[in-house]
Write a protein that holds these residues in place. Sequence first.
Motif, mmCIF file in Angstrom:
data_model
loop_
_atom_site.group_PDB
_atom_site.id
_atom_site.type_symbol
_atom_site.label_atom_id
_atom_site.label_comp_id
_atom_site.label_asym_id
_atom_site.label_seq_id
_atom_site.Cartn_x
_atom_site.Cartn_y
_atom_site.Cartn_z
ATOM 1 N N TYR A 15 0.610 -1.158 -0.544
ATOM 2 C CA TYR A 15 0.236 0.713 -0.289
ATOM 3 C C TYR A 15 1.185 0.897 -0.014
ATOM 4 C CZ TYR A 15 -3.800 -2.961 1.315
ATOM 5 O OH TYR A 15 -3.983 -3.928 1.623
ATOM 6 N N TYR A 16 0.475 1.906 -0.659
ATOM 7 C CA TYR A 16 0.768 3.893 -0.289
ATOM 8 C C TYR A 16 0.491 3.996 0.730
ATOM 9 C CZ TYR A 16 1.050 8.840 -1.084
ATOM 10 O OH TYR A 16 1.253 10.201 -1.065
ATOM 11 N N ASN A 17 0.649 4.599 1.725
ATOM 12 C CA ASN A 17 0.266 5.684 2.602
ATOM 13 C C ASN A 17 -0.839 6.770 2.573
ATOM 14 O OD1 ASN A 17 0.740 2.764 4.377
ATOM 15 N ND2 ASN A 17 2.832 4.404 4.909
ATOM 16 N N GLY A 18 0.148 7.437 1.340
ATOM 17 C CA GLY A 18 -0.006 9.514 1.448
ATOM 18 C C GLY A 18 -0.049 9.794 2.826
ATOM 19 N N PHE A 19 -1.162 10.617 3.093
ATOM 20 C CA PHE A 19 -0.328 11.650 4.167
ATOM 21 C C PHE A 19 0.930 11.852 4.267
ATOM 22 C CE2 PHE A 19 -4.649 9.697 5.208
ATOM 23 C CZ PHE A 19 -4.831 11.126 5.510
ATOM 24 N N ASN A 20 1.829 12.659 3.740
ATOM 25 C CA ASN A 20 2.798 12.502 3.386
ATOM 26 C C ASN A 20 3.584 13.676 4.722
ATOM 27 O OD1 ASN A 20 2.821 10.861 0.934
ATOM 28 N ND2 ASN A 20 4.344 11.725 -0.124
ATOM 29 N N SER A 21 4.735 13.233 4.555
ATOM 30 C CA SER A 21 4.745 14.156 5.896
ATOM 31 C C SER A 21 6.143 15.841 5.417
ATOM 32 C CB SER A 21 6.129 13.504 6.491
ATOM 33 O OG SER A 21 6.997 13.912 7.809
ATOM 34 N N GLU A 22 6.440 16.998 6.121
ATOM 35 C CA GLU A 22 7.294 17.572 5.644
ATOM 36 C C GLU A 22 7.994 17.007 6.211
ATOM 37 O OE1 GLU A 22 5.909 20.913 7.204
ATOM 38 O OE2 GLU A 22 7.467 23.026 6.529
ATOM 39 N N LYS A 23 8.701 16.787 7.056
ATOM 40 C CA LYS A 23 10.499 16.141 8.138
ATOM 41 C C LYS A 23 10.818 15.279 6.780
ATOM 42 C CE LYS A 23 8.306 16.581 12.757
ATOM 43 N NZ LYS A 23 8.198 15.511 14.217
ATOM 44 N N SER A 24 9.841 15.095 6.217
ATOM 45 C CA SER A 24 10.854 14.498 4.854
ATOM 46 C C SER A 24 10.523 14.660 3.230
ATOM 47 C CB SER A 24 10.384 12.559 4.548
ATOM 48 O OG SER A 24 8.820 12.811 4.532
ATOM 49 N N PHE A 25 10.308 16.485 3.518
ATOM 50 C CA PHE A 25 10.077 16.681 2.363
ATOM 51 C C PHE A 25 9.243 16.237 2.012
ATOM 52 C CE2 PHE A 25 11.293 19.032 -1.841
ATOM 53 C CZ PHE A 25 11.597 20.115 -1.213
ATOM 54 N N GLY A 26 7.867 15.834 2.003
ATOM 55 C CA GLY A 26 7.087 14.583 1.444
ATOM 56 C C GLY A 26 7.402 13.884 1.117
ATOM 57 N N ALA A 27 8.330 12.713 1.425
ATOM 58 C CA ALA A 27 8.481 11.810 0.834
ATOM 59 C C ALA A 27 6.872 10.560 0.590
ATOM 60 C CB ALA A 27 9.658 11.024 0.955
ATOM 61 N N ASN A 28 7.461 9.655 0.059
ATOM 62 C CA ASN A 28 6.396 8.935 0.057
ATOM 63 C C ASN A 28 6.594 7.884 0.912
ATOM 64 O OD1 ASN A 28 4.729 10.218 -2.457
ATOM 65 N ND2 ASN A 28 6.221 8.839 -3.816
ATOM 66 N N SER A 29 5.135 7.042 1.553
ATOM 67 C CA SER A 29 5.600 5.865 2.448
ATOM 68 C C SER A 29 4.864 5.296 1.999
ATOM 69 C CB SER A 29 5.818 6.295 3.880
ATOM 70 O OG SER A 29 4.623 6.467 4.453
ATOM 71 N N TYR A 30 5.508 3.653 2.731
ATOM 72 C CA TYR A 30 4.741 2.481 2.223
ATOM 73 C C TYR A 30 4.648 1.206 2.792
ATOM 74 C CZ TYR A 30 6.200 4.080 -2.146
ATOM 75 O OH TYR A 30 6.401 4.509 -3.168
ATOM 76 N N PHE A 31 2.797 0.808 3.444
ATOM 77 C CA PHE A 31 2.843 -0.096 4.185
ATOM 78 C C PHE A 31 2.641 -1.421 3.430
ATOM 79 C CE2 PHE A 31 -0.224 -2.658 6.153
ATOM 80 C CZ PHE A 31 0.003 -2.800 7.808
ATOM 81 N N LEU A 32 3.297 -2.830 4.490
ATOM 82 C CA LEU A 32 3.724 -4.137 3.276
ATOM 83 C C LEU A 32 2.759 -4.593 4.613
ATOM 84 C CD1 LEU A 32 6.414 -5.274 1.933
ATOM 85 C CD2 LEU A 32 4.687 -7.131 2.450
ATOM 86 N N HIS A 33 1.723 -5.291 4.528
ATOM 87 C CA HIS A 33 0.728 -6.386 4.718
ATOM 88 C C HIS A 33 1.292 -7.792 4.846
ATOM 89 C CE1 HIS A 33 -3.488 -8.001 6.176
ATOM 90 N NE2 HIS A 33 -3.092 -7.212 6.960
ATOM 91 N N HIS A 34 1.467 -8.557 6.150
ATOM 92 C CA HIS A 34 1.759 -9.666 5.942
ATOM 93 C C HIS A 34 1.511 -10.040 6.916
ATOM 94 C CE1 HIS A 34 5.311 -12.522 6.181
ATOM 95 N NE2 HIS A 34 5.314 -12.261 4.665
ATOM 96 N N PRO A 35 1.415 -12.066 6.955
ATOM 97 C CA PRO A 35 1.314 -12.924 8.197
ATOM 98 C C PRO A 35 2.255 -13.108 9.187
ATOM 99 C CG PRO A 35 1.485 -13.357 5.522
ATOM 100 C CD PRO A 35 1.887 -12.251 5.345
ATOM 101 N N ASP A 36 3.095 -12.488 8.515
ATOM 102 C CA ASP A 36 4.172 -12.289 9.798
ATOM 103 C C ASP A 36 3.879 -11.299 10.507
ATOM 104 O OD1 ASP A 36 4.620 -15.689 9.183
ATOM 105 O OD2 ASP A 36 6.347 -15.406 8.234
ATOM 106 N N GLY A 37 3.808 -10.585 10.330
ATOM 107 C CA GLY A 37 3.211 -9.149 10.761
ATOM 108 C C GLY A 37 4.015 -8.387 9.538
ATOM 109 N N ASN A 38 2.900 -7.198 9.679
ATOM 110 C CA ASN A 38 3.390 -6.272 9.120
ATOM 111 C C ASN A 38 5.181 -4.708 9.365
ATOM 112 O OD1 ASN A 38 0.680 -6.757 8.501
ATOM 113 N ND2 ASN A 38 -0.264 -5.258 9.756
ATOM 114 N N TRP A 39 4.899 -4.202 7.771
ATOM 115 C CA TRP A 39 5.883 -3.411 7.418
ATOM 116 C C TRP A 39 5.557 -1.929 7.357
ATOM 117 C CZ3 TRP A 39 11.492 -4.692 7.033
ATOM 118 C CH2 TRP A 39 11.420 -6.024 7.578
ATOM 119 N N LEU A 40 5.607 -1.035 7.892
ATOM 120 C CA LEU A 40 5.884 0.367 7.548
ATOM 121 C C LEU A 40 7.134 0.448 6.879
ATOM 122 C CD1 LEU A 40 4.049 2.963 7.614
ATOM 123 C CD2 LEU A 40 5.523 3.724 10.285
#
Length: 294
Positions: free
Chosen positions: A96-121
Amino acid sequence: MANLRKRLSTNVDGNFFVDSTCINCDTCRQLAPASFQEKGDYSSVYRQPENAGEELEAYRALLACPVGSIGAVKKEKGHLTQATESFPHHLEGGVYYNGFNSEKSFGANSYFLHHPDGNWLIDSPRYSPHLVDAFAQMGGIRYIFLSHEDDVAEASRYAKRFNATRIIHQADSEAMPGAEWIVSGSDPVPVAPGFYLIPVPGHTPGSMALLYNNRYLFTGDHLWWDRESRTLQAPSVYVWSDGSLHQSTQGLLDLRFEWVLPGHGDRIRLPGPEMKAALHRLLKRWSDTADRRA
Ligand code: SF4
């Protein structure tokens, strides 16, 4: 919150506008290319949305803008709610792409990975109650992968909320005091079945990519797609070491992946051989430039 009094004159007339607080991070142009364009040092609305799909895209850009520079004279509450609920935005598989980009990272994209052994940001969006709820509903966050020192944003708050393990390379670790997992060295590190941390020094000494299932490569600011030239690109400014950057990029030829999911710049999916060819073309451009300088 965008300010009408700061509305840029480069916007076309109509509901949506960009104001002069824009930091030109490109997020809106990625999310709503039918409405937003770069004009000088800012983005502007060059065409107002003309159908429901384009309107939704414009609202999504409004929400993702890291500095609140996008305004709508008349906000349609239903569309705004729909746009909010579209984040995290599903890309493929568990990604997933998260949206809600942060000014602290100059608007960098961040992602979420849904996984059965534990999710990743993967890198951090700004801290949004909507995202916190969405992540909680999908089972929380087990790992937070930090691609490099510039994009940690609100990782600590997400780590605290979800008791997550923050992963960062030792060479960039000053940006994330208290990180639970410090990676060192230059060799790929298998971290969980299907997951490899790939050190890619160049932009910063501790830049890393995350490879998942030989399909998804989260690249931070090491590599991205340029929609205009339709080429893979790597940084040409803000580079810690050109030599390391080129070597790290060369090393990616040994991997198999079909997605490039960057912090800044466009994401792209290409069949494996086409991705490899695009990577070869990037390396060839560098060697041609070096030959011309010699
Ligand atoms: S997302 Fe916001 S800050 Fe970034 S380019 Fe668009 S208007 Fe400017």
